[in-house]
Design a protein around this motif. Structure first.
Motif, PDB file in Angstrom:
ATOM      1  N   ASP A 170      27.313 -17.377  -4.694  1.00 23.58           N
ATOM      2  CA  ASP A 170      27.132 -15.983  -5.068  1.00 23.58           C
ATOM      3  C   ASP A 170      26.601 -15.863  -6.491  1.00 23.58           C
ATOM      4  OD1 ASP A 170      29.536 -17.054  -5.974  1.00 23.58           O
ATOM      5  OD2 ASP A 170      30.521 -15.097  -6.085  1.00 23.58           O
ATOM      6  N   VAL A 171      27.069 -16.743  -7.377  1.00 26.23           N
ATOM      7  CA  VAL A 171      26.573 -16.745  -8.762  1.00 26.23           C
ATOM      8  C   VAL A 171      25.123 -17.212  -8.797  1.00 26.23           C
ATOM      9  CG1 VAL A 171      26.864 -17.762 -11.056  1.00 26.23           C
ATOM     10  CG2 VAL A 171      28.868 -17.056  -9.735  1.00 26.23           C
ATOM     11  N   ASN A 172      24.796 -18.239  -7.999  1.00 28.90           N
ATOM     12  CA  ASN A 172      23.399 -18.695  -7.917  1.00 28.90           C
ATOM     13  C   ASN A 172      22.486 -17.545  -7.496  1.00 28.90           C
ATOM     14  OD1 ASN A 172      24.187 -21.287  -8.594  1.00 28.90           O
ATOM     15  ND2 ASN A 172      24.217 -22.026  -6.486  1.00 28.90           N
ATOM     16  N   GLN A 173      22.903 -16.815  -6.483  1.00 27.22           N
ATOM     17  CA  GLN A 173      22.099 -15.699  -5.988  1.00 27.22           C
ATOM     18  C   GLN A 173      21.912 -14.646  -7.079  1.00 27.22           C
ATOM     19  OE1 GLN A 173      20.530 -15.209  -3.156  1.00 27.22           O
ATOM     20  NE2 GLN A 173      21.338 -16.722  -1.755  1.00 27.22           N
ATOM     21  N   SER A 174      23.001 -14.336  -7.764  1.00 24.11           N
ATOM     22  CA  SER A 174      22.928 -13.333  -8.817  1.00 24.11           C
ATOM     23  C   SER A 174      21.984 -13.763  -9.933  1.00 24.11           C
ATOM     24  CB  SER A 174      24.325 -13.065  -9.381  1.00 24.11           C
ATOM     25  OG  SER A 174      24.282 -12.095 -10.392  1.00 24.11           O
ATOM     26  N   LEU A 175      22.060 -15.021 -10.319  1.00 25.67           N
ATOM     27  CA  LEU A 175      21.184 -15.539 -11.372  1.00 25.67           C
ATOM     28  C   LEU A 175      19.719 -15.459 -10.960  1.00 25.67           C
ATOM     29  CD1 LEU A 175      23.220 -18.645 -12.549  1.00 25.67           C
ATOM     30  CD2 LEU A 175      22.533 -16.734 -14.001  1.00 25.67           C
ATOM     31  N   LEU A 176      19.444 -15.836  -9.714  1.00 27.83           N
ATOM     32  CA  LEU A 176      18.054 -15.875  -9.251  1.00 27.83           C
ATOM     33  C   LEU A 176      17.458 -14.483  -9.086  1.00 27.83           C
ATOM     34  CD1 LEU A 176      18.275 -18.807  -6.681  1.00 27.83           C
ATOM     35  CD2 LEU A 176      17.141 -18.823  -8.918  1.00 27.83           C
ATOM     36  N   ASP A 177      18.295 -13.465  -9.079  1.00 30.02           N
ATOM     37  CA  ASP A 177      17.785 -12.092  -9.015  1.00 30.02           C
ATOM     38  C   ASP A 177      17.433 -11.544 -10.401  1.00 30.02           C
ATOM     39  OD1 ASP A 177      17.944 -11.816  -6.252  1.00 30.02           O
ATOM     40  OD2 ASP A 177      20.034 -11.130  -6.303  1.00 30.02           O
ATOM     41  N   GLN A 178      17.748 -12.319 -11.449  1.00 38.22           N
ATOM     42  CA  GLN A 178      17.506 -11.855 -12.819  1.00 38.22           C
ATOM     43  C   GLN A 178      16.090 -12.202 -13.277  1.00 38.22           C
ATOM     44  OE1 GLN A 178      19.842 -10.009 -14.365  1.00 38.22           O
ATOM     45  NE2 GLN A 178      21.100 -10.277 -12.514  1.00 38.22           N
ATOM     46  N   PRO A 179      15.551 -11.440 -14.228  1.00 37.36           N
ATOM     47  CA  PRO A 179      14.164 -11.643 -14.692  1.00 37.36           C
ATOM     48  C   PRO A 179      14.059 -12.718 -15.773  1.00 37.36           C
ATOM     49  CG  PRO A 179      15.081  -9.715 -15.763  1.00 37.36           C
ATOM     50  CD  PRO A 179      16.154 -10.218 -14.819  1.00 37.36           C
ATOM     51  N   PHE A 180      14.350 -13.957 -15.428  1.00 33.80           N
ATOM     52  CA  PHE A 180      14.172 -15.048 -16.387  1.00 33.80           C
ATOM     53  C   PHE A 180      12.685 -15.266 -16.678  1.00 33.80           C
ATOM     54  CE2 PHE A 180      18.451 -16.030 -14.854  1.00 33.80           C
ATOM     55  CZ  PHE A 180      19.097 -16.361 -16.039  1.00 33.80           C
ATOM     56  N   ASP A 181      12.410 -15.905 -17.806  1.00 37.09           N
ATOM     57  CA  ASP A 181      11.019 -16.174 -18.181  1.00 37.09           C
ATOM     58  C   ASP A 181      10.538 -17.518 -17.669  1.00 37.09           C
ATOM     59  OD1 ASP A 181      10.538 -13.748 -19.786  1.00 37.09           O
ATOM     60  OD2 ASP A 181      12.131 -14.573 -21.050  1.00 37.09           O
ATOM     61  N   THR A 182      11.459 -18.413 -17.339  1.00 38.38           N
ATOM     62  CA  THR A 182      11.131 -19.682 -16.690  1.00 38.38           C
ATOM     63  C   THR A 182      12.402 -20.226 -16.058  1.00 38.38           C
ATOM     64  OG1 THR A 182      10.092 -21.873 -16.973  1.00 38.38           O
ATOM     65  CG2 THR A 182      11.524 -21.116 -18.746  1.00 38.38           C
ATOM     66  N   ILE A 183      12.247 -20.965 -14.965  1.00 39.88           N
ATOM     67  CA  ILE A 183      13.397 -21.525 -14.250  1.00 39.88           C
ATOM     68  C   ILE A 183      13.173 -23.017 -14.051  1.00 39.88           C
ATOM     69  CG2 ILE A 183      14.722 -21.532 -12.098  1.00 39.88           C
ATOM     70  CD1 ILE A 183      13.996 -18.593 -11.746  1.00 39.88           C
ATOM     71  N   PHE A 184      14.213 -23.786 -14.357  1.00 34.20           N
ATOM     72  CA  PHE A 184      14.192 -25.235 -14.148  1.00 34.20           C
ATOM     73  C   PHE A 184      15.317 -25.563 -13.172  1.00 34.20           C
ATOM     74  CE2 PHE A 184      15.141 -29.622 -14.806  1.00 34.20           C
ATOM     75  CZ  PHE A 184      13.981 -30.221 -15.265  1.00 34.20           C
TER      76      PHE A 184
END
Length: 455
Positions: A170-184
């Motif tokens: 659930d935390v992974n999903q929440s994080l991936l819905d956020q507008p990060f500038d880059t994801i690793f």
């Protein structure tokens, strides 16, 4: 702080320009190094608690490699962060052209459980060195190490610079819905696809470090005794739970029996006659993965090993009489099981490797230079070794990453800095001269001049 609050705080801090100062980055990396050195024994104990890793293996494959990445960044950061001068075309005379390293902004680092300290901290180091702020999401499968990473990052950084978020899917999903500038992201292909899908909503650039079935080929010309030692090390390090572990052997039929005898002897030499009684031999991360590995043993003949106990410990196991249709050849193993196939002609190797998606790693044991050139050029893979295993990732002088379904992008050393950096292409034009040929009204004479420069 809530996830959205952390990201807002990090974006505001980044916009302040404070992360651009190289001196501030170096100071932050220095704090991190001091904290890691102070907490070394705690880190090693957490790795033992989660994975049963010995102190030696924990330092060699995690803590030591993190410190090496820190050393590289602190030694080279001023150079890496400086504008890079490039050649200016004569048509743009007089001007100065350069590439300006620029951090993306707020980075998300999602790490797996198999090397939970190294794969959480190393990308964070690269992101901070490049001038980003960072949110780290460690795996819920390695709770002791994840808890220590939380403490370490909290000790070294304010949350607007670097923060750790823990939890499950659930935390992974929440994080991936956020507008990060880059994801690793480092992990499985299944989750990697989800990361890519989620990132597309914000057009966020991503780096994916995935896995795959990495072949290990032993031909007739190989130094068989040395090959046996190095394959045993690379395959059974961390009980096979390594993304670049040799996933399966392809051995020339003429030397199969001789080589397997040497391999069995080397496994006993490194792990003991009874590996399950070896205190330095680890365990499978969870019951789910343990049961999956038990299922993969079916469909072949156990040449050696195969024993296991109730604490999720499983012997180094070599399996023969395997075909491409065997269950163990249908997925990445990620455990201490080594299936063996054979070949007679070099041409036999290609369809075996091609039966699975592009591998993350490739290993070839040979003294035949022609064989080395042909196989390493024709087979697609992320990286690999000739006459060794896994050590290609243990350097800051080369990028590490996959290709195709084994990943995209790379890191370590300069490649890690580049992964978290956008390079602005810049031209600084002089005012003392202005070539008029680009301006209207156009003429044939001006066209001839343009053709002199652009051809």
């Amino acid at each position: 702080m809530e996830i959205s609050e952390i990201i807002q705080a990090q974006k505001a801090y980044f916009q302040s320009g404070k992360t651009l100062e190289v001196s501030a980055r170096l100071e932050a990396l220095g704090r991190l190094r001091s904290a890691i050195e102070t907490r070394e024994e705690e880190i090693l104990e957490a790795l033992r608690e989660d994975l049963g890793k010995s102190r030696f293996e924990g330092y060699m494959s995690e803590v030591g490699m993190v410190l090496d990445e820190l050393s590289y960044m602190r030694r080279n950061l001023t150079r890496l962060a400086s504008p890079q001068r490039v050649r200016t075309p004569l048509a743009q005379f007089s001007a100065r052209s350069f590439r300006l390293p620029s951090p993306y902004g707020c980075a998300l680092v999602m790490s797996p459980w198999n090397y939970p300290f190294y794969l959480s901290i190393t990308p964070m180091i690269d992101a901070l060195a490049a001038g980003n702020t960072v949110v780290v999401k460690p795996s819920a499968y390695s709770p002791a190490t994840s808890a220590l990473v939380v403490e370490l990052v909290r000790e070294c950084f304010q949350p607007e610079i670097a923060a750790v978020v823990t939890g499950g899917r659930d935390v992974n999903q929440s994080l991936l819905d956020q507008p990060f500038d880059t994801i690793f992201f480092t992990g499985s292909k299944t989750v990697g696809r989800l990361v890519m899908e989620k990132a597309s909503a914000h057009l966020t650039p991503i780096t994916l470090e995935l896995g795959g079935k990495s072949p290990c080929i032993v031909d007739r010309s190989a130094d068989l005794k040395t090959a046996a030692a190095r394959i045993a090390f690379g395959k059974f390090l961390n009980v096979g739970q390594t993304c670049v572990a040799p996933d399966y052997l392809i051995v020339h039929a003429d030397i199969k029996d001789e080589f397997l005898a040497l391999l069995a002897a080397e496994i006993h030499k490194q792990y003991g006659e009874k590996p399950l009684e070896n205190a330095d031999y680890g365990r499978i991360i969870s019951e789910k993965h343990f049961q999956r590995l038990l299922g993969l043993m079916e469909g072949g003949t156990i040449y050696m090993g195969g024993q296991h106990d109730g604490s999720r410990r499983m012997e180094p196991t070599v399996i023969t009489d395997v075909t491409l249709d065997s269950p163990i050849m249908q997925e990445e193993i990620f455990g201490p099981l080594l299936p063996v196939l054979t070949f007679r002609e070099t041409a036999d190797i290609y369809p075996i490797v091609a039966a699975n998606p592009t591998p993350l790693a490739f290993y070839l044991f040979t003294t035949d230079k022609a064989q080395e050139r042909e196989l390493s050029r024709r087979i697609s893979f992320g990286g690999g070794c000739i006459n060794d295993t896994i050590i290609h990732l243990a350097t800051t002088e080369m990028g590490f990453g996959g290709v195709g379904e084994s990943g995209m992008g790379s890191y370590h050393g300069k490649a890690g800095f580049d992964t978290f950096t956008h390079y602005k292409s810049m031209v600084n034009k002089a005012n003392w001269i202005d070539l008029k040929m680009r301006y209207q009204p156009y003429s044939e004479g001006m066209l001839k001049m343009v053709k002199m420069f652009l051809k």
